[in-house]
Design an enzyme around this catalytic site. Structure first.
Site, PDB file in Angstrom:
ATOM      1  N   TRP A 102       0.830  -1.216   0.000  1.00 52.19           N
ATOM      2  CA  TRP A 102       0.000   0.000   0.000  1.00 52.19           C
ATOM      3  C   TRP A 102       0.852   1.248   0.000  1.00 52.19           C
ATOM      4  O   TRP A 102       0.477   2.262  -0.602  1.00 52.19           O
ATOM      5  CB  TRP A 102      -0.997  -0.034   1.161  1.00 52.19           C
ATOM      6  CG  TRP A 102      -1.998  -1.142   0.980  1.00 52.19           C
ATOM      7  CD1 TRP A 102      -2.108  -2.275   1.719  1.00 52.19           C
ATOM      8  CD2 TRP A 102      -2.989  -1.247  -0.057  1.00 52.19           C
ATOM      9  NE1 TRP A 102      -3.103  -3.076   1.214  1.00 52.19           N
ATOM     10  CE2 TRP A 102      -3.657  -2.480   0.126  1.00 52.19           C
ATOM     11  CE3 TRP A 102      -3.365  -0.438  -1.133  1.00 52.19           C
ATOM     12  CZ2 TRP A 102      -4.694  -2.907  -0.709  1.00 52.19           C
ATOM     13  CZ3 TRP A 102      -4.397  -0.860  -1.970  1.00 52.19           C
ATOM     14  CH2 TRP A 102      -5.046  -2.074  -1.752  1.00 52.19           C
ATOM     15  N   ASP A 171      -1.798   6.271   6.342  1.00 46.73           N
ATOM     16  CA  ASP A 171      -2.859   5.423   5.798  1.00 46.73           C
ATOM     17  C   ASP A 171      -3.165   4.353   6.853  1.00 46.73           C
ATOM     18  O   ASP A 171      -2.482   3.344   6.938  1.00 46.73           O
ATOM     19  CB  ASP A 171      -2.383   4.783   4.489  1.00 46.73           C
ATOM     20  CG  ASP A 171      -3.383   3.758   3.961  1.00 46.73           C
ATOM     21  OD1 ASP A 171      -4.457   3.569   4.579  1.00 46.73           O
ATOM     22  OD2 ASP A 171      -3.083   3.136   2.915  1.00 46.73           O
ATOM     23  N   LYS A 195     -12.276  -2.392   6.893  1.00 50.56           N
ATOM     24  CA  LYS A 195     -11.505  -3.287   7.745  1.00 50.56           C
ATOM     25  C   LYS A 195     -11.893  -3.123   9.219  1.00 50.56           C
ATOM     26  O   LYS A 195     -12.369  -4.060   9.825  1.00 50.56           O
ATOM     27  CB  LYS A 195     -10.006  -3.061   7.551  1.00 50.56           C
ATOM     28  CG  LYS A 195      -9.490  -3.731   6.288  1.00 50.56           C
ATOM     29  CD  LYS A 195      -8.924  -2.784   5.283  1.00 50.56           C
ATOM     30  CE  LYS A 195      -8.563  -3.480   3.980  1.00 50.56           C
ATOM     31  NZ  LYS A 195      -7.803  -2.615   3.095  1.00 50.56           N
TER      32      LYS A 195
HETATM   33  C1  LIG Z   1      -7.303  -2.059   2.009  1.00 54.07           C
HETATM   34  C2  LIG Z   1      -6.263  -0.998   2.040  1.00 54.07           C
HETATM   35  C3  LIG Z   1      -6.241   0.047   1.095  1.00 54.07           C
HETATM   36  C4  LIG Z   1      -7.192   0.115  -0.073  1.00 54.07           C
HETATM   37  O1  LIG Z   1      -8.401   0.607   0.292  1.00 54.07           O
HETATM   38  P1  LIG Z   1      -9.538   0.938  -0.796  1.00 54.07           P
HETATM   39  O2  LIG Z   1     -10.627   1.431   0.104  1.00 54.07           O
HETATM   40  O3  LIG Z   1      -9.855  -0.328  -1.499  1.00 54.07           O
HETATM   41  O4  LIG Z   1      -9.026   1.973  -1.702  1.00 54.07           O
HETATM   42  C5  LIG Z   1      -5.268   1.018   1.233  1.00 54.07           C
HETATM   43  N1  LIG Z   1      -4.379   0.984   2.233  1.00 54.07           N
HETATM   44  C6  LIG Z   1      -4.362  -0.006   3.148  1.00 54.07           C
HETATM   45  C7  LIG Z   1      -3.338  -0.004   4.243  1.00 54.07           C
HETATM   46  C8  LIG Z   1      -5.303  -1.022   3.075  1.00 54.07           C
HETATM   47  O5  LIG Z   1      -5.297  -2.013   3.980  1.00 54.07           O
END
Ligand SMILES: *Cc1c(COP(=O)(O)O)cnc(C)c1O
Length: 359
Positions: A102, A171, A195
């Site tokens: 990511w 993030d 999540k």
């Molecule tokens: C799942 C995830 C994403 C992607 O998220 P989307 O909502 O599908 O864009 C980005 N960063 C991390 C750390 C993730 O676990």
């Protein structure tokens, strides 16, 4: 039949209490006489819910008053663009830590807007370790430092918050609300909801007020944080159902005793799982012990055939979604806030049986 436990990496399991609430509230939302999906976001019923959700999140994370909390769409991936668009503020450089899948996606998008300085890179250790912070090459002219506190695929998680003299951007898609953090150390935090917050469609952004409203070039109106910040995240129709689901998750967390109690729960769950991996010669996890994720636990049997069989047999025992990400293979158990200790215990007991059968 065994009870079902869902180890999906995302969209991930919801707390069963929240699922029950969703089910019972579904036909008629409180006083609205219609479902939450069928009412105006500007009506009193939804507005009350939206305000309470924000306040609950502020309480849970202890978010200071000089931060805006935004309920957006577009996923965490849209934030890979919105962060440079809004936070460069005329600067030409931004710092990014590359600790996994990511991080790389954020870097790729950031590179479209500025010179990305990769200040640390875990490529050389196969994303199983984080280089000592004192060795990071942070460019002081950078507009911000972006990092990924928990890398969802490799299961690599920071156990500290980098101290830096510029806005820190995180993030937190797969780690928000899982442990206590000091929000005032950050310029901006973002997280896709699917999540640890609720259902997909919603992205939560927590941003320090002084950082917004400084978009330099003409950009789409919805990519400027100030648009939604000035309109209570209702410049256009928000994802009402996902917002509502998040509200229920926040209430559930508060009832459990807040972040401190869920953090302890997460620590205990992950400790049990890593212990059973480390105790056996059959299973392995090669992430540096200090940086092992409490949310996503990837592991391997001695060979890919057995990994496959493990995932297949586990499904027959109602242990769902244990297949490792295609980038690294193997097995991955995502044990977010909603996963119970009972679920982890069921997995551990399955692991013991599988090893006996196959080891
Ligand atoms: C799942 C995830 C994403 C992607 O998220 P989307 O909502 O599908 O864009 C980005 N960063 C991390 C750390 C993730 O676990």
């Amino acid at each position: 039949m065994n009870k079902v436990f869902n180890f999906s990496a995302g969209p991930a399991a919801l707390p069963s209490a929240v699922l029950e609430r969703l089910k019972s509230d579904l036909p008629k939302f409180r006083d609205a006489k219609a479902s939450v999906m069928e009412i105006s976001h500007r009506g009193v019923d939804f507005m009350t819910l939206a305000k309470k959700a924000e306040q609950d999140l502020r309480d849970l994370m202890n978010i200071p008053d000089n931060y805006k909390v935004l309920f957006l769409q577009g996923g965490a991936s849209q934030q890979f663009s919105m962060v440079p668009i809004n936070l460069l503020r005329g600067k030409k450089i931004a710092n990014y830590a590359n600790t996994g899948h990511w991080s790389k996606k954020a870097i790729l998008e950031g590179s479209r807007y500025c010179d990305v300085n990769i200040c640390t890179d875990s490529t050389k250790n196969g994303f199983t370790d984080i280089e000592d912070y004192s060795t990071w090459m942070i460019d002081p002219d950078g507009a911000y430092l972006h990092y990924t506190p928990n890398e969802t695929i490799a299961g690599l998680e920071f156990d500290y918050i980098p101290e830096v003299n510029m806005p820190l951007v995180a993030d937190m898609s797969s780690s928000i609300l899982s442990r206590k953090i000091d929000v005032s150390k950050f310029g901006l935090i973002y997280a896709g909801a699917q999540k640890n917050i609720g259902v997909s469609g919603l992205t939560v952004v927590i941003v320090r007020e002084d950082l917004i409203g400084k978009v330099v070039e003409q950009q789409p109106v919805l990519f400027d944080y100030s648009t939604q910040a000035n309109n209570d995240s209702m410049y256009n129709t928000p994802c009402t159902f996902a917002w509502y689901s998040a509200a229920l998750v926040f209430e559930w967390l508060k009832e459990l005793g807040g972040i401190e109690s869920i953090a302890q729960h997460n620590k205990d769950k992950s400790r049990l799982l890593y212990k059973s991996i480390d105790q056996s010669d059959f299973y392995s996890n090669n992430v540096a012990t200090r940086f092992r994720s409490r949310m996503n636990v990837p592991f391997f049997t001695p060979n890919p055939e057995l990994d496959k069989m493990f995932v297949h047999d586990a499904l027959n025992e109602n242990l769902l979604a244990l297949k490792g990400h295609r980038a690294i293979g193997g097995i991955r158990a995502s044990i977010y806030n909603a996963m119970s200790m009972e679920g982890v215990e069921a997995l551990v007991s399955f692991m013991v049986d599988f090893e006996k059968k196959s080891g």
